[in-house]
Design a protein around this motif. Structure first.
Motif, mmCIF file in Angstrom:
data_model
loop_
_atom_site.group_PDB
_atom_site.id
_atom_site.type_symbol
_atom_site.label_atom_id
_atom_site.label_comp_id
_atom_site.label_asym_id
_atom_site.label_seq_id
_atom_site.Cartn_x
_atom_site.Cartn_y
_atom_site.Cartn_z
ATOM 1 N N ARG A 74 3.093 1.002 3.501
ATOM 2 C CA ARG A 74 2.808 0.152 4.653
ATOM 3 C C ARG A 74 2.346 -1.199 4.150
ATOM 4 O O ARG A 74 1.948 -1.353 2.993
ATOM 5 C CB ARG A 74 1.746 0.770 5.560
ATOM 6 N N SER A 129 0.967 5.565 -0.237
ATOM 7 C CA SER A 129 0.247 6.832 -0.141
ATOM 8 C C SER A 129 1.177 7.960 -0.547
ATOM 9 O O SER A 129 2.391 7.874 -0.381
ATOM 10 C CB SER A 129 -0.236 7.075 1.290
ATOM 11 N N GLN A 186 -4.131 7.257 -1.887
ATOM 12 C CA GLN A 186 -3.524 5.981 -1.548
ATOM 13 C C GLN A 186 -3.757 4.993 -2.677
ATOM 14 O O GLN A 186 -4.816 5.022 -3.315
ATOM 15 C CB GLN A 186 -4.160 5.431 -0.271
ATOM 16 N N GLN A 224 3.291 3.761 8.926
ATOM 17 C CA GLN A 224 3.689 4.045 7.553
ATOM 18 C C GLN A 224 5.136 4.524 7.549
ATOM 19 O O GLN A 224 5.569 5.205 8.463
ATOM 20 C CB GLN A 224 2.779 5.106 6.938
ATOM 21 N N THR A 270 0.849 -1.191 0.000
ATOM 22 C CA THR A 270 0.000 0.000 0.000
ATOM 23 C C THR A 270 0.885 1.242 0.000
ATOM 24 O O THR A 270 1.785 1.360 0.832
ATOM 25 C CB THR A 270 -0.925 0.015 1.224
ATOM 26 N N ALA A 328 -5.033 -2.696 2.238
ATOM 27 C CA ALA A 328 -5.623 -1.358 2.304
ATOM 28 C C ALA A 328 -6.065 -1.009 3.717
ATOM 29 O O ALA A 328 -6.130 0.147 4.093
ATOM 30 C CB ALA A 328 -6.810 -1.264 1.356
ATOM 31 N N ARG A 329 -6.400 -1.987 4.517
ATOM 32 C CA ARG A 329 -6.810 -1.722 5.900
ATOM 33 C C ARG A 329 -5.864 -2.411 6.864
ATOM 34 O O ARG A 329 -6.264 -2.949 7.891
ATOM 35 C CB ARG A 329 -8.251 -2.201 6.104
#
Lengths: 112, 115
Positions: free
Chosen positions: B94, B33, B48, B104, B31, B98-99
């Motif tokens: 991270r 961002s 993201q 990070q 992931t 996604a969750r």
């Protein structure tokens, strides 16, 4: 819309003193509150973080105090050292999402 | 383990031009961002990416767009550059989806100057 307010904007502390930075947030749905340290020319690095179900977290010389009812939290740096001179950002986050909402930053200078 | 890397380090463009910034995520992180940090300010979330798709966006216009590749690296593209786009652009990665986890890891950033 500023959801995390940080103060002071800058701070000068003598070596060995205590540095204190304060933050306030608005959204009670936030459930993760990290502090980041940023040196010139570098990206922010996670320093310490807390969840709202505890009132204090300590890691070495760094302590977060958290007041859920007042929606405020603070970073205390004990025995401040010249190497602690950096910009510090408080932040808030929904633990299930990436988006970090940063405060405006505090430039900390430790005088030798 | 390799940390987050970004390229280029510095970039100068003129108003109206287009720019592409690149990011390699930390090993194993899926992931990515992007954040914009104006001088003297805290970083602001742009968007993201997870599994090559945009998965959350901040308050930035459509001329800010991105890509994520199968190796999890990412690009940030900005079209029709404006003077206010001058900033440090940070990439963060991270793991855990996604969750996933909260922590990070940020790269050193790309300093973009628009003249």
């Amino acid at each position: 819309q500023q959801q995390v307010k940080q103060s002071p904007q800058s701070l000068i502390v003598q070596k060995g003193g205590i540095s204190i930075i304060n933050c306030a947030y608005e959204n009670t749905a936030f459930d993760y509150f990290p502090w980041y340290q940023q040196f010139p020319g570098k990206g922010p690095a996670l320093l310490i973080a807390i969840r709202p179900d505890v009132s204090e977290k300590k890691e070495g010389r760094f302590t977060i105090s958290f007041n859920k009812s007042a929606k405020q939290f603070s970073l205390h740096i004990m025995d401040s050292q010249p190497g602690d001179s950096a910009t510090y950002f408080c932040a808030a986050q929904y633990s299930s999402a990436s988006k970090i909402i940063f405060g405006s930053g505090t430039r900390l200078s430790i005088r030798p | 383990e390799t940390g987050v890397t970004q390229s280029p380090t510095h970039l100068i463009k003129t108003r109206g031009q287009q720019v592409t910034l690149r990011c390699s995520s930390q090993s194993g992180h899926n992931t990515v961002s992007w954040y914009q940090q104006a001088l003297g300010q805290g970083p602001q979330f742009i968007f993201q990416y997870y599994r090559e798709e945009e998965n959350g966006r901040g308050n930035f216009p459509p001329r800010f767009s991105g890509l994520q590749f199968p190796n999890y690296s990412s690009e940030l593209n900005v079209n029709a550059l404006e003077l206010d786009d001058s900033a440090l652009y940070l990439c963060a990665s991270r793991g855990g989806g996604a969750r996933g986890g909260n922590e990070q890891f940020f790269g050193p950033g790309t300093r973009l100057t628009v003249l």
